[in-house]
Write a protein that holds these residues in place. Sequence first.
Motif, PDB file in Angstrom:
ATOM      1  N   LEU A  23      24.256  -7.370   5.939  1.00  0.00           N
ATOM      2  CA  LEU A  23      23.303  -8.523   6.170  1.00  0.00           C
ATOM      3  C   LEU A  23      22.535  -8.364   7.551  1.00  0.00           C
ATOM      4  O   LEU A  23      22.709  -7.665   8.275  1.00  0.00           O
ATOM      5  CB  LEU A  23      23.767  -9.704   5.907  1.00  0.00           C
ATOM      6  CG  LEU A  23      24.572  -9.905   4.633  1.00  0.00           C
ATOM      7  CD1 LEU A  23      24.928 -11.586   4.653  1.00  0.00           C
ATOM      8  CD2 LEU A  23      23.466  -9.802   3.219  1.00  0.00           C
ATOM      9  N   ALA A  24      21.317  -8.891   7.355  1.00  0.00           N
ATOM     10  CA  ALA A  24      20.549  -8.816   8.869  1.00  0.00           C
ATOM     11  C   ALA A  24      21.267  -9.938   9.887  1.00  0.00           C
ATOM     12  O   ALA A  24      22.575 -10.466   9.553  1.00  0.00           O
ATOM     13  CB  ALA A  24      19.199  -9.471   8.558  1.00  0.00           C
ATOM     14  N   SER A  25      20.682  -9.982  10.908  1.00  0.00           N
ATOM     15  CA  SER A  25      21.373 -10.787  12.204  1.00  0.00           C
ATOM     16  C   SER A  25      20.486 -11.801  12.538  1.00  0.00           C
ATOM     17  O   SER A  25      19.132 -12.072  11.831  1.00  0.00           O
ATOM     18  CB  SER A  25      21.566  -9.866  12.989  1.00  0.00           C
ATOM     19  OG  SER A  25      20.588  -9.186  13.701  1.00  0.00           O
ATOM     20  N   GLU A  26      20.819 -12.623  13.311  1.00  0.00           N
ATOM     21  CA  GLU A  26      20.160 -13.923  13.677  1.00  0.00           C
ATOM     22  C   GLU A  26      20.637 -14.456  15.086  1.00  0.00           C
ATOM     23  O   GLU A  26      21.852 -13.866  15.398  1.00  0.00           O
ATOM     24  CB  GLU A  26      20.043 -15.121  12.745  1.00  0.00           C
ATOM     25  CG  GLU A  26      21.687 -15.584  12.355  1.00  0.00           C
ATOM     26  CD  GLU A  26      21.607 -16.802  11.569  1.00  0.00           C
ATOM     27  OE1 GLU A  26      20.663 -17.009  10.992  1.00  0.00           O
ATOM     28  OE2 GLU A  26      22.717 -17.354  11.088  1.00  0.00           O
ATOM     29  N   MET A  27      19.897 -15.002  15.763  1.00  0.00           N
ATOM     30  CA  MET A  27      20.487 -15.726  17.165  1.00  0.00           C
ATOM     31  C   MET A  27      21.180 -16.791  16.831  1.00  0.00           C
ATOM     32  O   MET A  27      20.766 -17.857  15.774  1.00  0.00           O
ATOM     33  CB  MET A  27      19.373 -15.805  18.104  1.00  0.00           C
ATOM     34  CG  MET A  27      18.549 -14.770  18.570  1.00  0.00           C
ATOM     35  SD  MET A  27      19.572 -13.270  19.027  1.00  0.00           S
ATOM     36  CE  MET A  27      20.233 -13.924  20.489  1.00  0.00           C
ATOM     37  N   CYS A  28      22.229 -17.217  17.643  1.00  0.00           N
ATOM     38  CA  CYS A  28      23.066 -18.327  17.320  1.00  0.00           C
ATOM     39  C   CYS A  28      23.422 -18.965  18.430  1.00  0.00           C
ATOM     40  O   CYS A  28      23.903 -18.200  19.435  1.00  0.00           O
ATOM     41  CB  CYS A  28      24.272 -17.871  16.600  1.00  0.00           C
ATOM     42  SG  CYS A  28      25.631 -19.268  16.148  1.00  0.00           S
ATOM     43  N   ASP A  29      23.355 -20.378  18.654  1.00  0.00           N
ATOM     44  CA  ASP A  29      23.831 -20.972  20.033  1.00  0.00           C
ATOM     45  C   ASP A  29      25.250 -20.846  20.054  1.00  0.00           C
ATOM     46  O   ASP A  29      26.087 -20.734  18.992  1.00  0.00           O
ATOM     47  CB  ASP A  29      23.464 -22.509  19.886  1.00  0.00           C
ATOM     48  CG  ASP A  29      22.069 -22.846  19.933  1.00  0.00           C
ATOM     49  OD1 ASP A  29      21.146 -22.001  20.452  1.00  0.00           O
ATOM     50  OD2 ASP A  29      21.636 -23.902  19.433  1.00  0.00           O
ATOM     51  N   LEU A  30      25.842 -20.617  21.392  1.00  0.00           N
ATOM     52  CA  LEU A  30      27.021 -20.826  21.756  1.00  0.00           C
ATOM     53  C   LEU A  30      27.884 -21.832  20.712  1.00  0.00           C
ATOM     54  O   LEU A  30      29.296 -21.580  20.295  1.00  0.00           O
ATOM     55  CB  LEU A  30      27.508 -20.792  22.982  1.00  0.00           C
ATOM     56  CG  LEU A  30      27.036 -19.680  23.990  1.00  0.00           C
ATOM     57  CD1 LEU A  30      27.525 -19.801  25.362  1.00  0.00           C
ATOM     58  CD2 LEU A  30      27.277 -18.444  23.288  1.00  0.00           C
ATOM     59  N   ALA A  31      27.552 -23.062  20.815  1.00  0.00           N
ATOM     60  CA  ALA A  31      28.136 -24.127  20.224  1.00  0.00           C
ATOM     61  C   ALA A  31      28.328 -23.817  18.717  1.00  0.00           C
ATOM     62  O   ALA A  31      29.457 -24.617  17.998  1.00  0.00           O
ATOM     63  CB  ALA A  31      27.517 -25.604  20.415  1.00  0.00           C
ATOM     64  N   ASP A  32      27.758 -22.986  18.076  1.00  0.00           N
ATOM     65  CA  ASP A  32      27.673 -22.776  16.666  1.00  0.00           C
ATOM     66  C   ASP A  32      28.472 -21.415  16.259  1.00  0.00           C
ATOM     67  O   ASP A  32      28.427 -20.731  15.119  1.00  0.00           O
ATOM     68  CB  ASP A  32      26.522 -22.836  15.932  1.00  0.00           C
ATOM     69  CG  ASP A  32      25.862 -24.222  16.057  1.00  0.00           C
ATOM     70  OD1 ASP A  32      26.745 -25.476  16.006  1.00  0.00           O
ATOM     71  OD2 ASP A  32      24.706 -24.528  16.228  1.00  0.00           O
ATOM     72  N   ALA A  33      28.901 -20.653  17.457  1.00  0.00           N
ATOM     73  CA  ALA A  33      29.260 -19.293  17.251  1.00  0.00           C
ATOM     74  C   ALA A  33      30.568 -19.154  16.669  1.00  0.00           C
ATOM     75  O   ALA A  33      30.785 -17.802  16.430  1.00  0.00           O
ATOM     76  CB  ALA A  33      28.592 -18.653  18.707  1.00  0.00           C
ATOM     77  N   HIS A  34      31.520 -19.866  16.931  1.00  0.00           N
ATOM     78  CA  HIS A  34      32.696 -19.779  16.467  1.00  0.00           C
ATOM     79  C   HIS A  34      33.163 -19.009  14.926  1.00  0.00           C
ATOM     80  O   HIS A  34      32.387 -19.916  14.147  1.00  0.00           O
ATOM     81  CB  HIS A  34      33.676 -20.932  16.662  1.00  0.00           C
ATOM     82  CG  HIS A  34      35.146 -20.747  16.746  1.00  0.00           C
ATOM     83  ND1 HIS A  34      35.908 -20.505  15.546  1.00  0.00           N
ATOM     84  CD2 HIS A  34      35.897 -20.561  17.656  1.00  0.00           C
ATOM     85  CE1 HIS A  34      37.256 -20.474  15.825  1.00  0.00           C
ATOM     86  NE2 HIS A  34      37.425 -20.554  17.321  1.00  0.00           N
ATOM     87  N   GLY A  35      33.708 -18.053  15.001  1.00  0.00           N
ATOM     88  CA  GLY A  35      34.137 -17.532  13.565  1.00  0.00           C
ATOM     89  C   GLY A  35      32.765 -16.436  13.189  1.00  0.00           C
ATOM     90  O   GLY A  35      33.080 -15.893  12.245  1.00  0.00           O
ATOM     91  N   ARG A  36      31.664 -16.518  13.788  1.00  0.00           N
ATOM     92  CA  ARG A  36      30.638 -15.634  13.573  1.00  0.00           C
ATOM     93  C   ARG A  36      31.133 -14.112  14.083  1.00  0.00           C
ATOM     94  O   ARG A  36      31.691 -13.955  14.966  1.00  0.00           O
ATOM     95  CB  ARG A  36      29.370 -16.102  14.221  1.00  0.00           C
ATOM     96  CG  ARG A  36      28.713 -17.403  13.768  1.00  0.00           C
ATOM     97  CD  ARG A  36      28.608 -17.561  12.071  1.00  0.00           C
ATOM     98  NE  ARG A  36      27.453 -17.036  11.817  1.00  0.00           N
ATOM     99  CZ  ARG A  36      26.020 -17.243  12.049  1.00  0.00           C
ATOM    100  NH1 ARG A  36      25.857 -18.434  12.130  1.00  0.00           N
ATOM    101  NH2 ARG A  36      25.110 -16.631  11.556  1.00  0.00           N
ATOM    102  N   VAL A  37      30.488 -13.201  13.492  1.00  0.00           N
ATOM    103  CA  VAL A  37      30.560 -11.600  13.760  1.00  0.00           C
ATOM    104  C   VAL A  37      29.524 -11.445  14.560  1.00  0.00           C
ATOM    105  O   VAL A  37      28.289 -11.650  14.202  1.00  0.00           O
ATOM    106  CB  VAL A  37      30.809 -10.949  12.697  1.00  0.00           C
ATOM    107  CG1 VAL A  37      30.818  -9.431  12.908  1.00  0.00           C
ATOM    108  CG2 VAL A  37      31.884 -11.227  11.614  1.00  0.00           C
TER     109      VAL A  37
END
Length: 394
Positions: A23-37
């Motif tokens: 899949l594509a990628s996106e930018m994510c704030d650190l507060a919401d990044a837990h568990g993301r790849v």
Amino acid sequence: MAALVRGDWDAVRRVSTSRAKPLASEMCDLADAHGRVLASDVRSLIDLPAADVSAMDGWAVSGEGPWQVRGRLVNGTTPDGPLGAQEAIGIGTGGVVPAGATAIIRREHGDIIDGQLQWAPPTGVALSLKDVRPRGDEAHRGDVMVHAGARLDSMSIALAASTGHDELEVAIVPTIDLLVTGDEVDLSGRPVPGRVRDSVSPALTGMVRGAGGSVENVLAVPDDVEALAAQLLASTADIVITTGGTAVGEADHLHEALRRVRAEIIVDRVAVRPGGPTVLAILPDGRLVAGLPGNPLAAVVGFLAVVEPALRAMTLETERPNTRELLGTDLDRFDGGTRIVPFIRSDAGVVPTSWTGSSMLRGLASSDGLLVVRPGAATAGTSIETLPAVWRHA
């Protein structure tokens, strides 16, 4: 390509990995990044630390003592100039060491008497800069701190923050629709005799999260081929998971429903126990359908065979190395394929739980993970492959 019929455990997982589309990628704030790849390497934006800093509370001094004290550095500020000979300045842990400093004196080793710092070191302690963390001691600007493909946890996110990041590039989370088939299945309430409470979708929801996906919908579908085909067509999820209906009984409609929606079956049964009647198919638009058996443990095994590898491939997550542990007991010989068995750890080694039937969840709930038992003998004291309890990673 021809379907992999009754494929062995490793071959099925490879096929699942190879047919999943990243899949594509996106930018994510650190507060919401837990568990993301992570989709791209996290590189340090600064030298860490960004300057020579004190590792202790005390004083930065220049030359031999005693020293004239010229005040104290406030944490978060930089020195207003270099230290002159025989000068000292108070400094806290993490404070920037001024130019001209030749040593750090720990607070417990010094006293200020009449405006001068007197040093009273323990035996064998000499003036030095050993209590200074030099600039770039942990990282230099541009160093890779976390590699792409890593699943972000609290420590990797904290590391990214310490090197100046506010957001990270991560893979988009794959979406899942769960279609629970069976006229006898209730999604809620206490089942009466002849009815069955759906326990598979709660188990799979946690496993989907633990493998990096997101369950968007859980839908009950009757034992009707038209209804199942309609739901397959209506779903927009990256993977559609069905539970039940994968075998060849009168109420098993998945194969016909897949034919009606023009899906290509790429895995038709797996040489594994439990979980053999597992199916993997590709819809005309490239999205996946995973048909899992209706029994809970069998569904979990089917998920690990075809869904988990696909989720990791979609997010380009780095493959985790196999883990092995010592077997604490002899296992019955089985040559019909791979067995997946819930285990607990004991003083003797890993041993099966007391509940390993394909319809049982109790063994999974109490287990430390799963044994991957290959065909042939498995005896106490030998090394055996294990799988982690993915449902606990959610």
